[in-house]
Design a protein around this motif. Structure first.
Motif, PDB file in Angstrom:
ATOM      1  N   LEU A  15      -8.045 -24.715 -16.098  1.00  0.00           N
ATOM      2  CA  LEU A  15      -8.759 -25.926 -16.503  1.00  0.00           C
ATOM      3  C   LEU A  15      -9.504 -26.537 -15.316  1.00  0.00           C
ATOM      4  CD1 LEU A  15      -6.054 -27.527 -18.841  1.00  0.00           C
ATOM      5  CD2 LEU A  15      -8.320 -26.764 -19.539  1.00  0.00           C
ATOM      6  N   LEU A  16      -8.892 -26.533 -14.147  1.00  0.00           N
ATOM      7  CA  LEU A  16      -9.563 -27.055 -12.953  1.00  0.00           C
ATOM      8  C   LEU A  16     -10.789 -26.208 -12.601  1.00  0.00           C
ATOM      9  CD1 LEU A  16      -6.539 -27.966 -10.626  1.00  0.00           C
ATOM     10  CD2 LEU A  16      -8.160 -29.553 -11.671  1.00  0.00           C
ATOM     11  N   ALA A  17     -10.666 -24.895 -12.783  1.00  0.00           N
ATOM     12  CA  ALA A  17     -11.780 -24.010 -12.456  1.00  0.00           C
ATOM     13  C   ALA A  17     -12.956 -24.197 -13.400  1.00  0.00           C
ATOM     14  CB  ALA A  17     -11.311 -22.551 -12.492  1.00  0.00           C
ATOM     15  N   LEU A  18     -12.711 -24.764 -14.578  1.00  0.00           N
ATOM     16  CA  LEU A  18     -13.794 -25.030 -15.533  1.00  0.00           C
ATOM     17  C   LEU A  18     -14.627 -26.251 -15.154  1.00  0.00           C
ATOM     18  CD1 LEU A  18     -11.960 -24.484 -18.947  1.00  0.00           C
ATOM     19  CD2 LEU A  18     -13.866 -23.116 -18.078  1.00  0.00           C
ATOM     20  N   ILE A  19     -14.105 -27.099 -14.274  1.00  0.00           N
ATOM     21  CA  ILE A  19     -14.746 -28.385 -13.983  1.00  0.00           C
ATOM     22  C   ILE A  19     -16.182 -28.248 -13.480  1.00  0.00           C
ATOM     23  CG2 ILE A  19     -14.660 -30.393 -12.443  1.00  0.00           C
ATOM     24  CD1 ILE A  19     -11.636 -30.443 -12.853  1.00  0.00           C
ATOM     25  N   GLY A 194     -32.521 -17.432 -15.652  1.00  0.00           N
ATOM     26  CA  GLY A 194     -32.301 -17.197 -17.073  1.00  0.00           C
ATOM     27  C   GLY A 194     -32.754 -18.388 -17.873  1.00  0.00           C
ATOM     28  N   GLY A 195     -31.946 -18.795 -18.835  1.00  0.00           N
ATOM     29  CA  GLY A 195     -32.308 -19.942 -19.637  1.00  0.00           C
ATOM     30  C   GLY A 195     -32.304 -21.223 -18.841  1.00  0.00           C
ATOM     31  N   GLN A 196     -33.202 -22.134 -19.150  1.00  0.00           N
ATOM     32  CA  GLN A 196     -33.312 -23.389 -18.404  1.00  0.00           C
ATOM     33  C   GLN A 196     -31.983 -24.130 -18.411  1.00  0.00           C
ATOM     34  OE1 GLN A 196     -35.602 -26.683 -20.070  1.00  0.00           O
ATOM     35  NE2 GLN A 196     -36.721 -26.785 -18.136  1.00  0.00           N
ATOM     36  N   GLY A 197     -31.468 -24.421 -17.248  1.00  0.00           N
ATOM     37  CA  GLY A 197     -30.173 -25.075 -17.117  1.00  0.00           C
ATOM     38  C   GLY A 197     -29.019 -24.094 -17.110  1.00  0.00           C
ATOM     39  N   TRP A 198     -29.115 -23.070 -17.926  1.00  0.00           N
ATOM     40  CA  TRP A 198     -28.007 -22.118 -18.047  1.00  0.00           C
ATOM     41  C   TRP A 198     -27.804 -21.283 -16.795  1.00  0.00           C
ATOM     42  CZ3 TRP A 198     -24.061 -22.355 -21.036  1.00  0.00           C
ATOM     43  CH2 TRP A 198     -24.167 -22.993 -22.271  1.00  0.00           C
ATOM     44  N   GLU A 199     -28.863 -21.057 -15.999  1.00  0.00           N
ATOM     45  CA  GLU A 199     -28.668 -20.286 -14.784  1.00  0.00           C
ATOM     46  C   GLU A 199     -27.729 -21.024 -13.836  1.00  0.00           C
ATOM     47  OE1 GLU A 199     -32.813 -22.116 -14.067  1.00  0.00           O
ATOM     48  OE2 GLU A 199     -31.236 -22.135 -15.573  1.00  0.00           O
ATOM     49  N   TRP A 200     -27.869 -22.368 -13.777  1.00  0.00           N
ATOM     50  CA  TRP A 200     -26.994 -23.153 -12.905  1.00  0.00           C
ATOM     51  C   TRP A 200     -25.599 -23.279 -13.499  1.00  0.00           C
ATOM     52  CZ3 TRP A 200     -29.477 -22.767  -8.757  1.00  0.00           C
ATOM     53  CH2 TRP A 200     -30.866 -22.892  -8.725  1.00  0.00           C
ATOM     54  N   ILE A 201     -25.516 -23.396 -14.802  1.00  0.00           N
ATOM     55  CA  ILE A 201     -24.204 -23.455 -15.461  1.00  0.00           C
ATOM     56  C   ILE A 201     -23.440 -22.155 -15.241  1.00  0.00           C
ATOM     57  CG2 ILE A 201     -23.066 -23.596 -17.713  1.00  0.00           C
ATOM     58  CD1 ILE A 201     -25.389 -25.491 -18.564  1.00  0.00           C
ATOM     59  N   ASN A 202     -24.133 -21.027 -15.381  1.00  0.00           N
ATOM     60  CA  ASN A 202     -23.479 -19.740 -15.135  1.00  0.00           C
ATOM     61  C   ASN A 202     -23.040 -19.600 -13.687  1.00  0.00           C
ATOM     62  OD1 ASN A 202     -23.341 -17.541 -17.391  1.00  0.00           O
ATOM     63  ND2 ASN A 202     -25.223 -18.658 -17.806  1.00  0.00           N
ATOM     64  N   LEU A 203     -23.861 -20.089 -12.761  1.00  0.00           N
ATOM     65  CA  LEU A 203     -23.454 -20.067 -11.351  1.00  0.00           C
ATOM     66  C   LEU A 203     -22.201 -20.913 -11.126  1.00  0.00           C
ATOM     67  CD1 LEU A 203     -26.904 -20.289  -9.521  1.00  0.00           C
ATOM     68  CD2 LEU A 203     -25.235 -18.438  -9.319  1.00  0.00           C
ATOM     69  N   ALA A 204     -22.117 -22.042 -11.821  1.00  0.00           N
ATOM     70  CA  ALA A 204     -20.940 -22.906 -11.688  1.00  0.00           C
ATOM     71  C   ALA A 204     -19.682 -22.207 -12.211  1.00  0.00           C
ATOM     72  CB  ALA A 204     -21.172 -24.211 -12.443  1.00  0.00           C
ATOM     73  N   GLY A 210     -14.575 -17.310  -9.183  1.00  0.00           N
ATOM     74  CA  GLY A 210     -14.228 -16.849  -7.841  1.00  0.00           C
ATOM     75  C   GLY A 210     -13.009 -17.561  -7.289  1.00  0.00           C
ATOM     76  N   TRP A 211     -12.888 -18.843  -7.602  1.00  0.00           N
ATOM     77  CA  TRP A 211     -11.701 -19.599  -7.166  1.00  0.00           C
ATOM     78  C   TRP A 211     -10.441 -19.078  -7.849  1.00  0.00           C
ATOM     79  CZ3 TRP A 211      -8.521 -23.556  -9.498  1.00  0.00           C
ATOM     80  CH2 TRP A 211      -7.723 -24.246  -8.580  1.00  0.00           C
ATOM     81  N   LEU A 212     -10.537 -18.713  -9.127  1.00  0.00           N
ATOM     82  CA  LEU A 212      -9.388 -18.132  -9.829  1.00  0.00           C
ATOM     83  C   LEU A 212      -8.980 -16.801  -9.197  1.00  0.00           C
ATOM     84  CD1 LEU A 212     -10.212 -18.815 -13.600  1.00  0.00           C
ATOM     85  CD2 LEU A 212      -8.593 -20.031 -12.132  1.00  0.00           C
ATOM     86  N   LEU A 213      -9.962 -16.019  -8.763  1.00  0.00           N
ATOM     87  CA  LEU A 213      -9.648 -14.765  -8.066  1.00  0.00           C
ATOM     88  C   LEU A 213      -8.940 -15.060  -6.743  1.00  0.00           C
ATOM     89  CD1 LEU A 213     -12.960 -12.767  -8.631  1.00  0.00           C
ATOM     90  CD2 LEU A 213     -10.721 -12.224  -9.614  1.00  0.00           C
ATOM     91  N   TYR A 214      -9.433 -16.060  -6.030  1.00  0.00           N
ATOM     92  CA  TYR A 214      -8.830 -16.438  -4.750  1.00  0.00           C
ATOM     93  C   TYR A 214      -7.382 -16.899  -4.936  1.00  0.00           C
ATOM     94  CZ  TYR A 214      -7.800 -19.336  -0.675  1.00  0.00           C
ATOM     95  OH  TYR A 214      -7.178 -19.904   0.415  1.00  0.00           O
TER      96      TYR A 214
END
Length: 331
Positions: A15-19, A194-204, A210-214
């Motif tokens: 849940l924290l990683a979704l923030i 990609g889609g407007q806004g979605w490229e940044w959302i996907n990066l987030a 990546g934090w979950l992997l760590y």
């Protein structure tokens, strides 16, 4: 999954990683993201409590594992912001009652509950499930009062003026009208990747994953294999005909790609459990995602790809068990 974490701790860390992704969705789409999350979480906790009571199970220990809240959040984030409350309610009923408790509860469900809820809604209510607001920085385009009218009332009178096809929808429609991907990527509905806004959302979501992997909450096998499968198929067709197929980057940073790779496909209950099985599971989801996006009836298909591969998990786990040390092959 790291054995040092309890189930509740794992759910809390996810849940924290979704923030980061939630924060950017709020920025681009506004209050509708928040209403989705609040309605879904409240209904999920209420239904979870009711089902536990009816099944004569202790309520507090099961509620405190946060599994119902995580399912609700994943479903809410997959739904279009400003979805009517009853759409969210139907999805939560499908996820918590049908996909989770009818199978015996957490640990026994064969299919990802959030994706079952999403797929059921997409098949049942295609209009409500494909009406997305325009991505607009500054917490969306509707104020709080208009949001309440849209979600709980008869609908905001000017709602149609603030809706727009998603980037995946626009790409699919444009290609059918013989426009090229390069032409479509220059339109207002598209962003840098990609889609407007979605490229940044996907990066987030990528950062959260990546934090979950760590933190060793998930392993690399499924997300890497899924992104590799999607990228490989997208690359092959893009290289074959760039005027008919968009770039791999577009597929990676549009829709629910990163959310699916790191938060949905990695569900420890419904995913494959062996190292080789995880690779096959993830790669197949990525391949199916590309196939359905490109030739299927649904522009984004994370839910369908995950559910199909959930069905294959028993077979994968049976035939990909690692050989016991010292045992000869064939025994």
């Amino acid at each position: 999954m790291n054995p040092n974490y309890t189930v509740a701790q794992v759910m809390q860390l996810v849940l924290l990683a979704l923030i980061p992704g939630i924060a950017l969705m709020l920025w681009f789409f506004g209050w509708g993201v928040l209403t989705n999350l609040l309605i879904a979480c409240l209904l999920a906790v209420a239904l979870e409590s009711l089902l536990l009571y009816l099944r004569k199970r202790p309520i507090k220990p099961f509620l405190s594992d946060y599994s119902a809240v995580l399912t609700a959040c994943l479903l809410a984030l997959a739904l279009p912001p400003y979805a009517p409350w009853w759409v969210i309610a139907v999805g939560i009923v499908m996820a918590i009652i049908i996909a989770k408790h009818l199978y015996g509860g957490l640990g026994y469900n064969a299919f990802n509950p959030a994706m079952v809820g999403y797929a059921a809604l997409l098949v049942s209510f295609p209009l409500e499930m494909t009406v997305w607001p325009v991505a607009s920085g500054g917490f969306g385009v509707l104020d709080f009062h208009s949001t309440l009218l849209q979600v709980f009332g008869s609908g905001f009178s000017g709602w149609d003026a603030y809706t727009h096809a998603t980037a995946l929808d626009s790409m699919k429609t444009g290609l059918s009208l013989h426009q090229t991907p390069s032409q479509l990527l220059q339109t207002q509905s598209m962003g840098l990747l990609g889609g407007q806004g979605w490229e940044w959302i996907n990066l987030a979501y990528l950062i959260g994953g990546g934090w979950l992997l760590y933190k060793r909450i998930i392993t690399w096998h499924i997300p890497v294999a899924m992104l590799l499968g999607l990228s490989l198929f997208a690359s092959l067709f893009w290289l074959y005909s760039p005027d008919n197929y968009p770039t791999p980057i577009f597929h990676l940073f549009s829709g629910a790609t990163m959310l699916g790779a790191f938060f949905i496909a990695t569900d420890p209950v419904t995913a494959s459990t062996t190292p080789v099985g995880k690779l096959v599971f993830g790669f197949s989801i990525g391949a199916l995602l590309y196939i359905i996006r490109t030739w299927g009836g649904y522009p984004d298909a994370v839910a369908f790809a995950v559910i199909v591969m959930n069905m294959a998990v028993p077979l994968l786990d049976t035939y990909t068990q690692p050989r016991i040390y010292g045992q000869r092959r064939g025994l």
